[in-house]
Design an enzyme around this catalytic site. Structure first.
Site, PDB file in Angstrom:
ATOM      1  N   ASN A   1      35.707  35.306  30.967  1.00 44.76           N
ATOM      2  CA  ASN A   1      35.081  36.607  30.718  1.00 44.76           C
ATOM      3  C   ASN A   1      36.168  37.523  30.164  1.00 44.76           C
ATOM      4  O   ASN A   1      37.014  37.990  30.903  1.00 44.76           O
ATOM      5  CB  ASN A   1      34.504  37.152  32.035  1.00 44.76           C
ATOM      6  CG  ASN A   1      33.961  38.560  31.890  1.00 44.76           C
ATOM      7  OD1 ASN A   1      33.845  39.082  30.777  1.00 44.76           O
ATOM      8  ND2 ASN A   1      33.623  39.177  33.013  1.00 44.76           N
TER       9      ASN A   1
ATOM     10  N   LYS B   1      35.913  40.403  29.009  1.00 37.59           N
ATOM     11  CA  LYS B   1      35.673  41.830  29.271  1.00 37.59           C
ATOM     12  C   LYS B   1      35.924  42.639  27.985  1.00 37.59           C
ATOM     13  O   LYS B   1      35.630  42.165  26.898  1.00 37.59           O
ATOM     14  CB  LYS B   1      36.527  42.307  30.460  1.00 37.59           C
ATOM     15  CG  LYS B   1      36.316  41.405  31.693  1.00 37.59           C
ATOM     16  CD  LYS B   1      36.911  41.929  32.962  1.00 37.59           C
ATOM     17  CE  LYS B   1      36.631  40.953  34.104  1.00 37.59           C
ATOM     18  NZ  LYS B   1      37.141  41.411  35.396  1.00 37.59           N
TER      19      LYS B   1
ATOM     20  N   HIS C   1      27.562  41.605  36.455  1.00 34.25           N
ATOM     21  CA  HIS C   1      28.974  41.629  36.847  1.00 34.25           C
ATOM     22  C   HIS C   1      29.229  42.881  37.689  1.00 34.25           C
ATOM     23  O   HIS C   1      28.633  43.935  37.437  1.00 34.25           O
ATOM     24  CB  HIS C   1      29.861  41.623  35.601  1.00 34.25           C
ATOM     25  CG  HIS C   1      31.293  41.378  35.939  1.00 34.25           C
ATOM     26  ND1 HIS C   1      32.117  42.381  36.405  1.00 34.25           N
ATOM     27  CD2 HIS C   1      32.033  40.246  35.928  1.00 34.25           C
ATOM     28  CE1 HIS C   1      33.311  41.866  36.650  1.00 34.25           C
ATOM     29  NE2 HIS C   1      33.280  40.570  36.372  1.00 34.25           N
TER      30      HIS C   1
ATOM     31  N   GLU D   1      31.481  44.954  37.643  1.00 32.14           N
ATOM     32  CA  GLU D   1      31.886  46.140  36.861  1.00 32.14           C
ATOM     33  C   GLU D   1      30.664  46.847  36.297  1.00 32.14           C
ATOM     34  O   GLU D   1      30.618  48.075  36.230  1.00 32.14           O
ATOM     35  CB  GLU D   1      32.873  45.724  35.761  1.00 32.14           C
ATOM     36  CG  GLU D   1      34.231  45.390  36.366  1.00 32.14           C
ATOM     37  CD  GLU D   1      35.019  44.320  35.640  1.00 32.14           C
ATOM     38  OE1 GLU D   1      34.696  43.991  34.483  1.00 32.14           O
ATOM     39  OE2 GLU D   1      35.974  43.786  36.251  1.00 32.14           O
TER      40      GLU D   1
ATOM     41  N   GLU E   1      31.724  36.469  43.070  1.00 31.46           N
ATOM     42  CA  GLU E   1      32.921  37.225  42.710  1.00 31.46           C
ATOM     43  C   GLU E   1      33.141  38.337  43.736  1.00 31.46           C
ATOM     44  O   GLU E   1      32.566  39.429  43.607  1.00 31.46           O
ATOM     45  CB  GLU E   1      32.750  37.852  41.321  1.00 31.46           C
ATOM     46  CG  GLU E   1      32.644  36.837  40.206  1.00 31.46           C
ATOM     47  CD  GLU E   1      33.201  37.397  38.887  1.00 31.46           C
ATOM     48  OE1 GLU E   1      33.995  36.688  38.254  1.00 31.46           O
ATOM     49  OE2 GLU E   1      32.869  38.530  38.508  1.00 31.46           O
TER      50      GLU E   1
ATOM     51  N   GLY F   1      40.747  41.149  39.512  1.00 29.48           N
ATOM     52  CA  GLY F   1      41.831  41.880  38.862  1.00 29.48           C
ATOM     53  C   GLY F   1      42.893  42.397  39.815  1.00 29.48           C
ATOM     54  O   GLY F   1      43.722  43.221  39.439  1.00 29.48           O
TER      55      GLY F   1
ATOM     56  N   SER G   1      40.679  36.637  40.381  1.00 30.24           N
ATOM     57  CA  SER G   1      42.090  36.248  40.331  1.00 30.24           C
ATOM     58  C   SER G   1      42.310  34.730  40.313  1.00 30.24           C
ATOM     59  O   SER G   1      43.242  34.227  40.931  1.00 30.24           O
ATOM     60  CB  SER G   1      42.861  36.899  41.484  1.00 30.24           C
ATOM     61  OG  SER G   1      42.797  38.318  41.380  1.00 30.24           O
TER      62      SER G   1
HETATM   63  P1  13P Z   1      40.072  38.386  37.165  1.00 27.97           P
HETATM   64  O1  13P Z   1      40.171  36.895  36.943  1.00 27.97           O
HETATM   65  O2  13P Z   1      40.867  39.175  36.204  1.00 27.97           O
HETATM   66  O3  13P Z   1      40.319  38.723  38.601  1.00 27.97           O
HETATM   67  O4  13P Z   1      38.536  38.784  36.872  1.00 27.97           O
HETATM   68  C1  13P Z   1      37.512  38.058  37.454  1.00 27.97           C
HETATM   69  C2  13P Z   1      36.239  38.459  36.837  1.00 27.97           C
HETATM   70  O5  13P Z   1      35.775  39.582  37.016  1.00 27.97           O
HETATM   71  C3  13P Z   1      35.554  37.491  35.978  1.00 27.97           C
HETATM   72  O6  13P Z   1      34.278  37.909  35.646  1.00 27.97           O
END
Ligand code: 13P
Length: 254
Positions: A12, A14, A98, A100, A170, A176, A216
């Site tokens: 992803n 982003k 997601h 976010e 997740e 992150g 992560s």
């Molecule tokens: P990270 O791997 O940067 O922690 O992000 C995970 C994520 O949100 C994947 O959709």
């Protein structure tokens, strides 16, 4: 690694990568991953790079995903993208819900469920994300949150549609942050979600659905996470932005 379900590992990206940067990354990935057959590999670039990335991976084992989609098919929805537009670029997967988007765009389970129906109606596969915050985990609410999100986001899907849906666990506190769930925390949450799918659909569906872990994931922890019986892949953010690190996650998971 001998798994009951074929692993699916998706990047992803982003809101990262211009078209030129996206092309650099996929060219690197094609070199890293040309021989891999054991894992379904997906990249989810921003919408603006879908067209060029789609052409670049045409002759490869890498598949294309989008990061979001409208629940509507066409019309006056400024800034939205419809399924038919994604299909022009041979998109196969769409990330929905997601954390976010749940947080910043205030997406609800009811909206995510509408989007999931639109994704299936277009014969695409949704990757539906669920996960608890740190406060919810510390308050022992993890299973309750996962159940509410899964029941709401998957509402009304048929057994056939569910079997073609990918779930992504997740935990928000692991995204992150460099803080990965322990293998036990991941396995427990995945087993809980699979048990729930058994109740909501049936055992056959529950056994078929692939549940990715996200938060992560990196080359150094991928193997241990993927070795858990109910972890069927990964949804990778930061470490999917470089060919070497995403390639190593995939190679270490095989
Ligand atoms: P990270 O791997 O940067 O922690 O992000 C995970 C994520 O949100 C994947 O959709």
């Amino acid at each position: 690694m001998n798994k009951e379900r074929k692993l699916i590992i998706a990047g992803n990206w982003k809101m990262n990568k211009t078209v030129a940067e996206a092309l650099d990354l996929v060219h690197g990935l094609k070199l890293e991953l040309s021989g891999v057959k054991e894992v379904d590999m997906v990249v989810c670039p921003p919408f603006t790079a879908l067209s060029e990335v789609s052409k670049a991976i045409l002759d490869s084992n890498i598949r294309l995903g989008a990061q979001n989609m409208s629940e509507h098919n066409v019309g006056a929805y400024t800034g939205e993208i419809a399924a038919v537009m994604l299909k022009e670029f041979s998109v196969r997967y769409v990330i929905l819900g997601h954390s976010e988007r749940r947080q910043y765009q205030k997406e609800s389970d009811a909206l995510i469920s509408k989007k999931a129906h639109a994704v299936h109606a277009a014969s695409l596969k949704p990757i539906i994300c669920v996960g608890e915050t740190l406060a919810e985990r510390e308050d022992n609410q993890t299973e309750k949150v996962l159940e509410t999100q899964a029941r709401g986001s998957l509402a009304g899907l048929s057994k056939e549609q569910m079997a073609e849906t990918i779930l992504a666990y997740e935990p928000v506190w692991a995204i992150g942050t460099g803080k990965t769930a322990t293998t036990a925390q991941a396995q427990d949450a995945h087993a809980f979600l699979r048990g729930l799918l058994g109740k909501m659909f049936d055992e056959t569906v529950a056994r078929r659905v692939r549940i990715q872990y996200g938060g992560s994931v990196k080359a150094s922890n991928a193997r241990e996470l993927m070795s858990q019986p109910d972890v069927d892949g990964a949804l990778v953010g930061g470490a999917s932005l470089e060919a070497r690190s995403f390639g190593d996650i995939i190679k270490n998971s095989i």
